[in-house]
Design an enzyme around this catalytic site. Structure first.
Site, short mmCIF file in Angstrom:
data_model
loop_
_atom_site.label_atom_id
_atom_site.label_comp_id
_atom_site.label_asym_id
_atom_site.label_seq_id
_atom_site.Cartn_x
_atom_site.Cartn_y
_atom_site.Cartn_z
N THR A 21 62.54 -105.55 -113.53
CA THR A 21 61.17 -105.73 -114.02
C THR A 21 61.15 -106.31 -115.42
O THR A 21 60.17 -106.95 -115.81
CB THR A 21 60.43 -104.38 -113.98
OG1 THR A 21 60.53 -103.83 -112.67
CG2 THR A 21 58.96 -104.54 -114.32
N TYR B 78 72.66 -98.48 -109.92
CA TYR B 78 71.37 -99.07 -109.53
C TYR B 78 71.56 -99.71 -108.16
O TYR B 78 72.16 -100.77 -108.04
CB TYR B 78 70.97 -100.11 -110.58
CG TYR B 78 69.59 -100.73 -110.42
CD1 TYR B 78 68.76 -100.43 -109.34
CD2 TYR B 78 69.13 -101.62 -111.38
CE1 TYR B 78 67.51 -101.01 -109.22
CE2 TYR B 78 67.88 -102.22 -111.26
CZ TYR B 78 67.07 -101.92 -110.19
OH TYR B 78 65.84 -102.50 -110.07
N LYS C 288 69.86 -94.87 -109.24
CA LYS C 288 68.50 -95.38 -109.08
C LYS C 288 68.46 -95.96 -107.68
O LYS C 288 69.04 -97.02 -107.41
CB LYS C 288 68.17 -96.44 -110.13
CG LYS C 288 66.77 -97.02 -110.04
CD LYS C 288 66.54 -98.02 -111.18
CE LYS C 288 65.12 -98.55 -111.19
NZ LYS C 288 64.86 -99.51 -110.09
N GLY D 250 63.38 -95.59 -106.53
CA GLY D 250 63.00 -96.83 -107.17
C GLY D 250 61.98 -97.68 -106.44
O GLY D 250 61.67 -98.78 -106.88
N GLU E 64 56.16 -98.13 -103.94
CA GLU E 64 55.29 -97.90 -102.80
C GLU E 64 55.71 -96.68 -101.97
O GLU E 64 55.02 -96.27 -101.04
CB GLU E 64 55.23 -99.14 -101.91
CG GLU E 64 56.51 -99.48 -101.17
CD GLU E 64 57.52 -100.25 -101.99
OE1 GLU E 64 58.43 -100.84 -101.39
OE2 GLU E 64 57.41 -100.26 -103.23
N ILE F 139 61.49 -94.35 -110.94
CA ILE F 139 61.60 -95.47 -111.87
C ILE F 139 61.01 -96.68 -111.17
O ILE F 139 61.44 -97.04 -110.08
CB ILE F 139 63.07 -95.76 -112.25
CG1 ILE F 139 63.71 -94.54 -112.92
CG2 ILE F 139 63.15 -96.97 -113.18
CD1 ILE F 139 65.21 -94.70 -113.19
#
Length: 308
Positions: free
Chosen positions: A52, A140, A166, A191, A194, A208
């Protein structure tokens, strides 16, 4: 060995946007304002220079500057996680050492990407970075960089400083497996914005995500509802959040989120090329659509929606 306890980092953690000016240069003033705005929303932490944050559109020096500015502005009020992932181990180690020097509370990294790295190579990548600084590492796991399989996650969890993941994937049953097979102290951060409710229900310790930059109020309420076992309320809030998310995703994603913040006096700047800017027509459609969603779902208390 890490001297910081990752278990204290929970709750709603925005994957923070990076602010650029009209020419595409990093904008420190806008970044500081965005930081103050998010702090005012009582978020629980920040995740810097990730997807992001448009991190792979920035040089290492630019990424370091973002970290310096945000950590200075946060001033230890909340924990800061710095994403240091890159395609090369040496580049990631350099970013990790800088994050440690600046006072980050944890680091995170996508697996090395583009080339088809083996499980052994991925494990070695995390091992090298984790040994370079005394900070907890959060793996991640995201499809954009290549999801690591469950067996690799288990191998990574055996690295001394790897303390969490994550988990940006929709297979939330693996969150249960992580907690059962790796251990309850191995931290999991859901992560998928939605699916925040689902991630929490399956045992994640925090969330996150991107949209926590613009509609943090909804996700703070979702976390609270989950803690109170009010599933009906959490579901209703997630439905409202998803209506916003899926509508915004029909537009230029980064430019739209930044534009939304400008409506309430927090100019987060522009998306960096090759991401497209938001046209005046698209902005008007964004305003109109979000107003309709606000009214249809009776959403209140979300600042970016209040004066549409």
């Amino acid at each position: 060995m890490s001297s910081i306890n990752l278990q204290g980092i929970k709750g709603v953690i925005p994957a923070m946007m990076t602010c650029f000016d009209e020419s595409g240069a990093f904008d420190e003033k806008r970044q500081r304002d965005l930081t103050r705005f998010l702090l005012s929303k009582n978020i629980d932490g920040l995740y810097l220079t990730g997807s992001t944050g448009e991190t792979f559109l920035m040089s290492s020096d630019e990424r370091k500057k973002v970290v310096e500015v945000v950590i200075d502005e946060v001033a230890h009020k909340i924990p800061v996680i710095v994403h240091v992932g890159d395609i090369g181990t040496d580049k990631s180690i350099d970013l990790a050492r800088h994050a440690y020097k600046m006072g980050a509370d944890a680091i995170s990294s996508v697996p090395p990407f583009y080339f088809k790295f083996s499980s052994d190579e991925i494990v070695s990548y995390y091992q090298d970075i984790s040994e370079s600084v005394p900070l907890p590492m959060i793996v991640y796991n995201i499809a954009l960089a290549g999801l690591v399989d469950f067996n690799t996650i288990k191998r990574l969890a055996k690295i001394e400083n790897v303390k969490g993941i994550k988990y940006t994937a929709t297979s939330h049953y693996e969150i249960l497996r992580i907690k059962e097979e790796i251990g309850k102290d191995f931290m999991v951060y859901s992560g998928c914005d939605e699916m925040a409710m689902s991630g929490l229900a399956f045992g994640s310790d925090g969330i996150i995500g991107s949209f926590y930059n613009v509609i943090p109020e909804l996700f703070i309420q979702i976390v609270q509802a989950e803690r109170e076992n009010d599933i009906k309320k959490a579901r209703s809030l997630q439905i409202s959040a998803d209506a916003i998310i899926f509508f915004v995703l029909e537009h230029s994603f980064f430019a739209s989120m930044k534009k939304m913040l400008s409506w309430i006096g927090h100019d987060a700047g522009f998306a960096r090329k090759p991401f497209a800017p938001l046209t005046a027509e698209a902005e008007e459609d964004l305003r109109r659509g979000l107003k309709e969603i606000r009214d249809r779902y009776h959403i209140t208390g979300v600042e970016v929606l209040e004066n549409l």
